[in-house]
Design a protein around this motif. Structure first.
Motif, PDB file in Angstrom:
ATOM      1  N   THR A   1      -0.139   2.817  -5.369  1.00 57.40           N
ATOM      2  CA  THR A   1      -0.943   1.604  -5.531  1.00 57.40           C
ATOM      3  C   THR A   1      -2.387   1.821  -5.083  1.00 57.40           C
ATOM      4  O   THR A   1      -3.305   1.188  -5.626  1.00 57.40           O
ATOM      5  CB  THR A   1      -0.340   0.427  -4.742  1.00 57.40           C
TER       6      THR A   1
ATOM      7  N   GLU B   1       0.835  -1.206   0.000  1.00 57.60           N
ATOM      8  CA  GLU B   1       0.000   0.000   0.000  1.00 57.60           C
ATOM      9  C   GLU B   1       0.867   1.252   0.000  1.00 57.60           C
ATOM     10  O   GLU B   1       1.612   1.501   0.940  1.00 57.60           O
ATOM     11  CB  GLU B   1      -0.903   0.027   1.237  1.00 57.60           C
TER      12      GLU B   1
ATOM     13  N   SER C   1      -8.768  -7.393  -7.971  1.00 58.47           N
ATOM     14  CA  SER C   1      -8.048  -8.370  -8.782  1.00 58.47           C
ATOM     15  C   SER C   1      -6.664  -8.644  -8.195  1.00 58.47           C
ATOM     16  O   SER C   1      -6.219  -9.802  -8.145  1.00 58.47           O
ATOM     17  CB  SER C   1      -7.921  -7.861 -10.221  1.00 58.47           C
ATOM     18  N   MET C   2      -6.000  -7.587  -7.727  1.00 53.83           N
ATOM     19  CA  MET C   2      -4.689  -7.761  -7.096  1.00 53.83           C
ATOM     20  C   MET C   2      -4.805  -8.552  -5.799  1.00 53.83           C
ATOM     21  O   MET C   2      -3.970  -9.412  -5.506  1.00 53.83           O
ATOM     22  CB  MET C   2      -4.055  -6.399  -6.820  1.00 53.83           C
TER      23      MET C   2
ATOM     24  N   ALA D   1      -9.861  -3.299 -10.145  1.00 56.40           N
ATOM     25  CA  ALA D   1      -8.418  -3.534 -10.316  1.00 56.40           C
ATOM     26  C   ALA D   1      -7.770  -3.892  -8.984  1.00 56.40           C
ATOM     27  O   ALA D   1      -6.910  -4.779  -8.918  1.00 56.40           O
ATOM     28  CB  ALA D   1      -7.762  -2.297 -10.924  1.00 56.40           C
ATOM     29  N   TRP D   2      -8.192  -3.195  -7.938  1.00 57.15           N
ATOM     30  CA  TRP D   2      -7.653  -3.481  -6.599  1.00 57.15           C
ATOM     31  C   TRP D   2      -8.035  -4.902  -6.163  1.00 57.15           C
ATOM     32  O   TRP D   2      -7.187  -5.663  -5.690  1.00 57.15           O
ATOM     33  CB  TRP D   2      -8.185  -2.459  -5.606  1.00 57.15           C
TER      34      TRP D   2
ATOM     35  N   LYS E   1      -4.230   4.129  -5.774  1.00 59.26           N
ATOM     36  CA  LYS E   1      -5.013   4.685  -6.884  1.00 59.26           C
ATOM     37  C   LYS E   1      -5.780   3.601  -7.641  1.00 59.26           C
ATOM     38  O   LYS E   1      -6.746   3.892  -8.340  1.00 59.26           O
ATOM     39  CB  LYS E   1      -4.093   5.449  -7.839  1.00 59.26           C
ATOM     40  N   LEU E   2      -5.343   2.340  -7.483  1.00 57.25           N
ATOM     41  CA  LEU E   2      -6.046   1.243  -8.142  1.00 57.25           C
ATOM     42  C   LEU E   2      -7.473   1.097  -7.619  1.00 57.25           C
ATOM     43  O   LEU E   2      -8.344   0.560  -8.305  1.00 57.25           O
ATOM     44  CB  LEU E   2      -5.290  -0.071  -7.952  1.00 57.25           C
ATOM     45  N   LYS E   3      -7.708   1.580  -6.410  1.00 56.41           N
ATOM     46  CA  LYS E   3      -9.058   1.497  -5.859  1.00 56.41           C
ATOM     47  C   LYS E   3     -10.042   2.369  -6.635  1.00 56.41           C
ATOM     48  O   LYS E   3     -11.252   2.194  -6.519  1.00 56.41           O
ATOM     49  CB  LYS E   3      -9.050   1.907  -4.387  1.00 56.41           C
ATOM     50  N   GLU E   4      -9.483   3.313  -7.416  1.00 54.75           N
ATOM     51  CA  GLU E   4     -10.328   4.218  -8.199  1.00 54.75           C
ATOM     52  C   GLU E   4     -10.580   3.707  -9.619  1.00 54.75           C
ATOM     53  O   GLU E   4     -11.325   4.309 -10.377  1.00 54.75           O
ATOM     54  CB  GLU E   4      -9.674   5.596  -8.262  1.00 54.75           C
ATOM     55  N   VAL E   5      -9.935   2.579  -9.973  1.00 50.72           N
ATOM     56  CA  VAL E   5     -10.055   2.039 -11.326  1.00 50.72           C
ATOM     57  C   VAL E   5     -11.189   1.018 -11.380  1.00 50.72           C
ATOM     58  O   VAL E   5     -11.211   0.049 -10.597  1.00 50.72           O
ATOM     59  CB  VAL E   5      -8.731   1.389 -11.779  1.00 50.72           C
TER      60      VAL E   5
END
Length: 247
Positions: A189, A185, A203-204, A200-201, A191-195
């Motif tokens: 990284t 975190e 998926s990770m 996207a988050w 920012k993936l929560k906004e995709v």
């Protein structure tokens, strides 16, 4: 405190992973030179607020003369250098067949050549002293990752650099190890929560056996251990800190 009276340099410590490492080393008693491309006064302030000792140094790690000046500053300011953490890094992702040579070279210059300069300059002093800890931050991507030919090559190079430095300097009282963080975190990284509404988050998270992202402190804890005398018989190792994601 494990690192009382020790002096450390942490590159790329202005924010993110490097900041977490610097904070942990300071908590364990080390005096820390907080090095980054931009002034890292905020990290220094956080360390001082918790009672630690730190100072900022602005450096471009891809320039040898600036790295030399950084090491000299640490020794002149605090009287010695015990711990070198080469954490500074960048990424310029893109598929291999489309990657501009400029993006290839920039990542190699910062992530690999920067680690080389930091390791080399620290070891010059540590060999005279007969003691030292070099900790290089690689990445799970050193095993290869789609869209990261430059980054993966640089981080694989960091592993090779670390193992060679370990072999060359083991009898001089110097240990050299590499840490491969997984998905940690940071401002970047998160920012993936906004995709795609967080898809996207999520998926990770599915790729991590433990089911959640790591914290900068998780990597900082490993750095502090490797920097301590408790790890005096550990060298040439590549240690994953990734919740099981890196295999």
């Amino acid at each position: 405190m494990k690192l009382e009276n020790k002096v450390a340099i942490v590159t790329g410590a202005g924010r993110g992973l490097g900041r977490g490492i610097a904070l942990k080393l300071a908590t364990e008693g080390a005096k820390v030179v907080v090095a980054d491309m931009a002034p890292a006064d905020e990290t220094v302030a956080l360390i001082e607020k918790s009672g630690g000792i730190a100072s900022a140094f602005t450096v471009n790690v891809s320039r040898q003369e600036e790295v030399q000046a950084m090491v000299k500053y640490a020794i002149d300011t605090y009287g010695t250098l015990d711990i070198m953490v080469n954490n500074a890094g960048i990424n310029r992702d893109g598929m291999l067949h489309k990657m501009p040579v400029e993006n290839w070279q920039l990542v190699i210059d910062v992530d690999l050549t920067g680690a080389f300069f930091g390791t080399q300059e620290a070891i010059k002093y540590m060999r005279q002293k007969g003691y030292g800890r070099v900790i290089n931050i690689s990445s799970g991507s050193w095993l290869g990752n789609i869209g990261q030919a430059n980054y993966a090559a640089a981080k694989a190079g960091v592993v090779g650099l670390t193992k060679t430095a370990a072999r060359e300097n083991a009898r001089k009282g110097i240990t050299c190890n590499a840490i491969c963080p997984g998905f940690i975190e940071t401002d970047m990284t998160l920012k993936l929560k906004e995709v795609n509404d967080g898809a996207a988050w999520e998926s990770m998270m599915q790729r991590i056996p433990m089911g959640y992202a790591g914290k900068a402190a998780d990597v900082g804890n490993m750095v502090a251990f490797l920097a301590s005398d408790e790890a005096s018989y550990i060298t040439s190792e590549v240690i994953n800190v990734g919740g099981g994601m890196i295999v």
